[in-house]
Design an enzyme around this catalytic site. Sequence first.
Site, PDB file in Angstrom:
ATOM      1  N   THR A   1     126.344  29.023  -7.441  1.00  0.00           N
ATOM      2  CA  THR A   1     125.557  29.935  -8.280  1.00  0.00           C
ATOM      3  C   THR A   1     124.510  29.175  -9.102  1.00  0.00           C
ATOM      4  OG1 THR A   1     125.786  31.281 -10.281  1.00  0.00           O
ATOM      5  CG2 THR A   1     127.527  29.738  -9.884  1.00  0.00           C
ATOM      6  N   ASP A   2     123.498  29.908  -9.555  1.00  0.00           N
ATOM      7  CA  ASP A   2     122.506  29.310 -10.464  1.00  0.00           C
ATOM      8  C   ASP A   2     123.095  29.045 -11.845  1.00  0.00           C
ATOM      9  OD1 ASP A   2     122.737  31.992 -11.249  1.00  0.00           O
ATOM     10  OD2 ASP A   2     120.586  32.417 -11.185  1.00  0.00           O
ATOM     11  N   GLU A   3     124.255  29.679 -12.126  1.00  0.00           N
ATOM     12  CA  GLU A   3     124.789  29.585 -13.489  1.00  0.00           C
ATOM     13  C   GLU A   3     125.261  28.177 -13.840  1.00  0.00           C
ATOM     14  OE1 GLU A   3     127.073  32.926 -14.803  1.00  0.00           O
ATOM     15  OE2 GLU A   3     126.213  34.231 -13.278  1.00  0.00           O
TER      16      GLU A   3
ATOM     17  N   LYS B   1     132.670  26.759 -11.380  1.00  0.00           N
ATOM     18  CA  LYS B   1     131.837  26.633 -10.182  1.00  0.00           C
ATOM     19  C   LYS B   1     131.167  25.252 -10.158  1.00  0.00           C
ATOM     20  CE  LYS B   1     130.989  29.219  -7.356  1.00  0.00           C
ATOM     21  NZ  LYS B   1     131.688  29.517  -6.052  1.00  0.00           N
TER      22      LYS B   1
ATOM     23  N   TYR C   1     133.429  30.582 -16.142  1.00  0.00           N
ATOM     24  CA  TYR C   1     133.080  30.804 -14.725  1.00  0.00           C
ATOM     25  C   TYR C   1     132.119  29.722 -14.239  1.00  0.00           C
ATOM     26  CZ  TYR C   1     130.322  32.615 -10.804  1.00  0.00           C
ATOM     27  OH  TYR C   1     129.650  32.738  -9.607  1.00  0.00           O
TER      28      TYR C   1
HETATM   29  P1  NAD Z   1     133.623  38.784  -5.299  1.00  0.00           P
HETATM   30  O1  NAD Z   1     134.375  38.646  -6.576  1.00  0.00           O
HETATM   31  O2  NAD Z   1     133.050  40.094  -4.905  1.00  0.00           O
HETATM   32  O3  NAD Z   1     134.565  38.338  -4.079  1.00  0.00           O
HETATM   33  C1  NAD Z   1     135.402  37.219  -4.134  1.00  0.00           C
HETATM   34  C2  NAD Z   1     136.387  37.308  -2.970  1.00  0.00           C
HETATM   35  O4  NAD Z   1     137.231  36.147  -3.018  1.00  0.00           O
HETATM   36  C3  NAD Z   1     137.305  38.527  -3.051  1.00  0.00           C
HETATM   37  O5  NAD Z   1     137.381  39.149  -1.787  1.00  0.00           O
HETATM   38  C4  NAD Z   1     138.647  37.946  -3.446  1.00  0.00           C
HETATM   39  O6  NAD Z   1     139.752  38.678  -2.947  1.00  0.00           O
HETATM   40  C5  NAD Z   1     138.570  36.553  -2.837  1.00  0.00           C
HETATM   41  N1  NAD Z   1     139.453  35.593  -3.522  1.00  0.00           N
HETATM   42  C6  NAD Z   1     139.556  35.375  -4.860  1.00  0.00           C
HETATM   43  N2  NAD Z   1     140.485  34.440  -5.103  1.00  0.00           N
HETATM   44  C7  NAD Z   1     140.964  34.037  -3.886  1.00  0.00           C
HETATM   45  C8  NAD Z   1     141.920  33.076  -3.483  1.00  0.00           C
HETATM   46  N3  NAD Z   1     142.591  32.339  -4.372  1.00  0.00           N
HETATM   47  N4  NAD Z   1     142.128  32.894  -2.157  1.00  0.00           N
HETATM   48  C9  NAD Z   1     141.466  33.653  -1.238  1.00  0.00           C
HETATM   49  N5  NAD Z   1     140.554  34.577  -1.578  1.00  0.00           N
HETATM   50  C10 NAD Z   1     140.299  34.767  -2.878  1.00  0.00           C
HETATM   51  O7  NAD Z   1     132.533  37.649  -5.365  1.00  0.00           O
HETATM   52  P2  NAD Z   1     131.054  37.616  -4.773  1.00  0.00           P
HETATM   53  O8  NAD Z   1     130.145  38.218  -5.759  1.00  0.00           O
HETATM   54  O9  NAD Z   1     131.076  38.110  -3.384  1.00  0.00           O
HETATM   55  O10 NAD Z   1     130.795  36.046  -4.777  1.00  0.00           O
HETATM   56  C11 NAD Z   1     131.133  35.244  -3.649  1.00  0.00           C
HETATM   57  C12 NAD Z   1     130.743  33.801  -3.920  1.00  0.00           C
HETATM   58  O11 NAD Z   1     129.360  33.737  -4.195  1.00  0.00           O
HETATM   59  C13 NAD Z   1     131.444  33.197  -5.132  1.00  0.00           C
HETATM   60  O12 NAD Z   1     131.752  31.854  -4.821  1.00  0.00           O
HETATM   61  C14 NAD Z   1     130.408  33.281  -6.234  1.00  0.00           C
HETATM   62  O13 NAD Z   1     130.598  32.239  -7.174  1.00  0.00           O
HETATM   63  C15 NAD Z   1     129.137  33.082  -5.438  1.00  0.00           C
HETATM   64  N6  NAD Z   1     127.924  33.686  -6.020  1.00  0.00           N
HETATM   65  C16 NAD Z   1     127.926  35.010  -6.387  1.00  0.00           C
HETATM   66  C17 NAD Z   1     126.761  35.570  -6.886  1.00  0.00           C
HETATM   67  C18 NAD Z   1     126.703  37.041  -7.262  1.00  0.00           C
HETATM   68  O14 NAD Z   1     125.685  37.477  -7.803  1.00  0.00           O
HETATM   69  N7  NAD Z   1     127.708  37.841  -6.967  1.00  0.00           N
HETATM   70  C19 NAD Z   1     125.613  34.782  -7.028  1.00  0.00           C
HETATM   71  C20 NAD Z   1     125.652  33.445  -6.641  1.00  0.00           C
HETATM   72  C21 NAD Z   1     126.816  32.912  -6.128  1.00  0.00           C
HETATM   73  P1  TYD Z   2     126.635  40.444 -14.336  1.00  0.00           P
HETATM   74  O1  TYD Z   2     126.319  41.440 -13.281  1.00  0.00           O
HETATM   75  O2  TYD Z   2     128.023  40.425 -14.915  1.00  0.00           O
HETATM   76  O3  TYD Z   2     126.246  39.017 -13.738  1.00  0.00           O
HETATM   77  P2  TYD Z   2     126.122  37.567 -14.484  1.00  0.00           P
HETATM   78  O4  TYD Z   2     126.822  37.623 -15.771  1.00  0.00           O
HETATM   79  O5  TYD Z   2     126.806  36.678 -13.493  1.00  0.00           O
HETATM   80  O6  TYD Z   2     124.653  37.302 -14.600  1.00  0.00           O
HETATM   81  O7  TYD Z   2     125.627  40.641 -15.526  1.00  0.00           O
HETATM   82  C1  TYD Z   2     124.224  40.576 -15.316  1.00  0.00           C
HETATM   83  C2  TYD Z   2     123.566  40.675 -16.665  1.00  0.00           C
HETATM   84  O8  TYD Z   2     123.800  41.997 -17.193  1.00  0.00           O
HETATM   85  C3  TYD Z   2     124.136  39.727 -17.700  1.00  0.00           C
HETATM   86  O9  TYD Z   2     123.073  39.278 -18.540  1.00  0.00           O
HETATM   87  C4  TYD Z   2     125.099  40.577 -18.500  1.00  0.00           C
HETATM   88  C5  TYD Z   2     124.480  41.959 -18.460  1.00  0.00           C
HETATM   89  N1  TYD Z   2     125.423  43.089 -18.462  1.00  0.00           N
HETATM   90  C6  TYD Z   2     125.224  44.139 -19.365  1.00  0.00           C
HETATM   91  O10 TYD Z   2     124.272  44.147 -20.171  1.00  0.00           O
HETATM   92  N2  TYD Z   2     126.101  45.187 -19.342  1.00  0.00           N
HETATM   93  C7  TYD Z   2     127.170  45.236 -18.497  1.00  0.00           C
HETATM   94  O11 TYD Z   2     127.965  46.199 -18.541  1.00  0.00           O
HETATM   95  C8  TYD Z   2     127.346  44.152 -17.574  1.00  0.00           C
HETATM   96  C9  TYD Z   2     128.498  44.145 -16.609  1.00  0.00           C
HETATM   97  C10 TYD Z   2     126.435  43.104 -17.587  1.00  0.00           C
END
Ligand code: NAD
Ligand code: TYD
Length: 360
Positions: free
Chosen positions: A134-136, A164, A160
Amino acid sequence: MKNILVTGGAGFIGSNFVRYLLKNEINIHIYNLDALTYAGSLENLDNLPDPSRHTFIHGDICNRELIDQLFRQYAIDTVVHFAAESHVDRSIFEPDAFIQTNVFGTFTLLEAAKRAWLENTPPIPDVRFHHISTDEVFGSLKEDDPAFREDTPYAPNSPYAASKAASDHLVRAYGHTYGLPYTLTNCSNNYGPYQFPEKLIPLMILNALEGKPLPVYGDGKQVRDWLYVEDHCEAILLVLRQAPLGESYNIGGGNQPTNLEIVENLCEILDEVVPHSPYKPHRQLIRFVADRPGHDRRYAMDIGKISTQLGWKPRHSLAEGLLATVKWYLEHEEWIAAIRQRGDFKAWMQRNYAQRGEEK
Ligand code: NAD
Ligand code: TYD
């Protein structure tokens, strides 16, 4: 690439990637390992294209014996590692699972890959461990700071992001110390189909459809770099096919709206596509609530490296992506109903907003 272990493939991005890969790579088999935590669901894997090339395994990435067995049994040559605890707010309340899955789970997978691929004589050729991050991990930008590059120093702020960052460091260390063939991508905020409605965009859509408050944290002026999930999937596949080993790439959408602008945008789309809604205009549902502790102000990704080296850029504009996303949620009532039924989801929402309250 033949036998691909996808971890977390029942989650949001993982399930989109499984779909994308089955469609775009016809000679591979996917072994999809997922623990089905609250965020993962088999409903995310309904109607896969060519499901005979997909095997689901219900299990935990921290289970060393299971992972060793999967590498042996299925001759895994590629790992695409999505599995993680992924929600910042949860990591603030309950960080334990983040350390366990994101750090220890990644370590367990790396060890298994090392044993299976490198502790053979000769080592297994043409293998790759691709880590999704992630960018975070880069921390927070001020208004005029330049976007994050691959060489921006890590400065994670939430549990988080720290977990990561730790997993990214472990992947690099396994490459550097043991020669594990790896690539790594750091992506900005994704949105699109199958996203669990604890994250900003699906939460706002689902709340607005029910006439519930739309909780904007703090002043709503935080900035994220939104990317439509399919564009992320395309970038990952390009990296798997073409990127040299040992490289990392930043991926982002090139959008810089504030959270409030995103929510207002969604309200306008809903006003259009649900013209007879009793909650119209939906923006009347917006509420400013207490801010997230340690809330990162701004993220932005410099995608110069992946654009120049691999020719990737996002295909979907934010306007197109948001419209497609709203329409997807409107067309998937059963999926939404199933998610809403989950006790964990209801309990989490109550707890999150009980703690925040309304600011004004
Ligand atoms: P998500 O929370 O929707 O899905 C995570 C999945 O991992 C779920 O299906 C969960 O059951 C599985 N999981 C969790 N713990 C587990 C374990 N111990 N063993 C096996 N499976 C397990 O997450 P997402 O949004 O799809 O993110 C996927 C990846 O992408 C993550 O690594 C996250 O850090 C990264 N990422 C997400 C975003 C975003 O905006 N969602 C952006 C950049 C990177
Ligand atoms: P989120 O989707 O949780 O992603 P991340 O924290 O990984 O960026 O949140 C996106 C942005 O939206 C973040 O700045 C937090 C804000 N946010 C709200 O303002 N209200 C909400 O209910 C949620 C879930 C997030």
